[in-house]
Design an enzyme around this catalytic site. Structure first.
Site, PDB file in Angstrom:
ATOM      1  N   HIS A  32     -56.370 100.025  36.221  1.00  9.68           N
ATOM      2  CA  HIS A  32     -55.794 101.355  36.454  1.00  9.68           C
ATOM      3  C   HIS A  32     -54.852 101.330  37.649  1.00  9.68           C
ATOM      4  O   HIS A  32     -55.140 100.687  38.670  1.00  9.68           O
ATOM      5  CB  HIS A  32     -56.891 102.382  36.734  1.00  9.68           C
ATOM      6  CG  HIS A  32     -57.862 102.556  35.614  1.00  9.68           C
ATOM      7  ND1 HIS A  32     -57.650 103.443  34.582  1.00  9.68           N
ATOM      8  CD2 HIS A  32     -59.048 101.953  35.364  1.00  9.68           C
ATOM      9  CE1 HIS A  32     -58.672 103.372  33.742  1.00  9.68           C
ATOM     10  NE2 HIS A  32     -59.531 102.477  34.196  1.00  9.68           N
ATOM     11  N   GLU A  62     -52.137 105.724  28.790  1.00 11.35           N
ATOM     12  CA  GLU A  62     -53.088 104.635  28.595  1.00 11.35           C
ATOM     13  C   GLU A  62     -52.441 103.451  27.888  1.00 11.35           C
ATOM     14  O   GLU A  62     -51.679 103.637  26.931  1.00 11.35           O
ATOM     15  CB  GLU A  62     -54.296 105.115  27.781  1.00 11.35           C
ATOM     16  CG  GLU A  62     -55.156 106.130  28.508  1.00 11.35           C
ATOM     17  CD  GLU A  62     -56.490 106.341  27.817  1.00 11.35           C
ATOM     18  OE1 GLU A  62     -57.199 105.336  27.578  1.00 11.35           O
ATOM     19  OE2 GLU A  62     -56.817 107.501  27.517  1.00 11.35           O
ATOM     20  N   CYS A  73     -64.154 102.527  27.681  1.00 13.86           N
ATOM     21  CA  CYS A  73     -63.744 103.883  27.307  1.00 13.86           C
ATOM     22  C   CYS A  73     -64.861 104.840  27.695  1.00 13.86           C
ATOM     23  O   CYS A  73     -65.884 104.911  27.015  1.00 13.86           O
ATOM     24  CB  CYS A  73     -63.451 103.966  25.810  1.00 13.86           C
ATOM     25  SG  CYS A  73     -62.959 105.608  25.259  1.00 13.86           S
ATOM     26  N   GLY A 107     -60.251 106.450  33.761  1.00 16.07           N
ATOM     27  CA  GLY A 107     -59.183 106.765  34.711  1.00 16.07           C
ATOM     28  C   GLY A 107     -59.611 107.793  35.737  1.00 16.07           C
ATOM     29  O   GLY A 107     -59.286 107.683  36.921  1.00 16.07           O
ATOM     30  N   CYS A 147     -58.762 110.745  30.107  1.00 17.07           N
ATOM     31  CA  CYS A 147     -59.178 109.356  30.280  1.00 17.07           C
ATOM     32  C   CYS A 147     -60.305 109.344  31.304  1.00 17.07           C
ATOM     33  O   CYS A 147     -60.076 109.584  32.492  1.00 17.07           O
ATOM     34  CB  CYS A 147     -58.020 108.487  30.747  1.00 17.07           C
ATOM     35  SG  CYS A 147     -58.465 106.760  31.052  1.00 17.07           S
TER      36      CYS A 147
END
Length: 258
Positions: free
Chosen positions: A142, A192, A42, A204, A201
């Site tokens: 991803h 997500e 994260c 991302g 994100c």
């Protein structure tokens, strides 16, 4: 705790723990998604974790402005930036190198095929294939979809779960819909895994930047605009590492009593 009606409200919870190997990292971090599943990486949370441990003095970092965080899937090197009062206002995270090998993302090659993306407006459908999509791991999986239409037209609540749980993705996937404004600027909307539609994100954004450079669609310095704010992302040419910079703001503090 993450429930937006009966709890604090969040995309997930970050748990800070003593480093398993203090010679390797200053602190260890676990990410729990709002659905209870374990997250891999994260980026936004890493900046917040660095702010917390530095300002509260929870660890003695190797220097005043740098923290090494063991995020499980990766060791993240974080440089914090302070405001005039000495508080951490933003941070830059070295997210490491992107991984494009399908088996390591992971993606099940047997199920990879063009997908139809349903959008609102005149262009009701949009075809996603190898020319418009890329698969990247930044320590978590991803799918990056480059659109010729505005990303705002994606029916995110309908399409997100379908992409996340597609049989091509054995560990589910984070899916990102990208509108390229210029080689230096994009607009991004994200669904997500384990959290649903989120306002931003960071991992991302890094995956998008890496994919954009690899496909020749984006430059190495990128401004990523998301509903929740902006990130600056740079793909370092010598190392291939992706560096992400964004704010870190404390909203409130409290004590959880279940």
């Amino acid at each position: 705790m993450s429930d937006r009606h009966r709890g604090v409200g969040a995309d997930g919870i970050i748990v800070l723990l003593p480093a398993t190997d203090p010679a390797r990292a200053d602190v260890r971090m676990r990410i729990l998604n709002s659905d209870g599943s374990e997250g891999g990486i994260c980026g936004n949370g890493t900046r917040c974790a660095a702010k917390l441990v530095v300002e509260r003095g929870y660890v003695a970092p190797r220097d005043p402005d740098r923290v090494l965080i063991d995020a499980g899937a990766r060791l993240l090197d974080v440089e914090v930036h302070r405001d005039a009062s000495g508080l951490v206002s933003s941070a830059t995270v070295d997210m490491g190198p992107p991984v494009f090998e399908l088996d390591r993302v992971p993606v099940d090659r047997a199920h990879v095929r063009p997908l139809t993306l349903h959008m609102s407006g005149a262009a009701a459908e949009y075809q996603i294939d190898h020319r418009t999509a890329a698969f990247v791991s930044m320590g978590n999986p991803h799918m990056v979809c480059f659109l010729s239409e505005p990303a705002a037209r994606v029916k995110l609540e309908e399409e997100g779960p379908r992409f996340e749980n597609h049989p091509a993705f054995p560990q589910r996937i984070n899916v990102h819909f990208v509108t390229v404004r210029s080689p230096e600027e994009i607009e991004l909307r994200t669904w997500e895994r384990g959290a649903g539609a989120t306002l931003a994100c960071a991992s991302g954004a890094c995956a998008v930047a890496a994919a954009g450079v690899a496909l020749g669609k984006l430059g190495r310095r990128l401004r990523v605009r998301m509903p929740g704010g902006e990130l600056l992302v740079r793909v370092d040419e010598p190392t291939g590492h992706v560096l992400m910079t964004g704010e870190a703001v404390e909203i409130f503090s409290g004590e959880w009593r279940p």
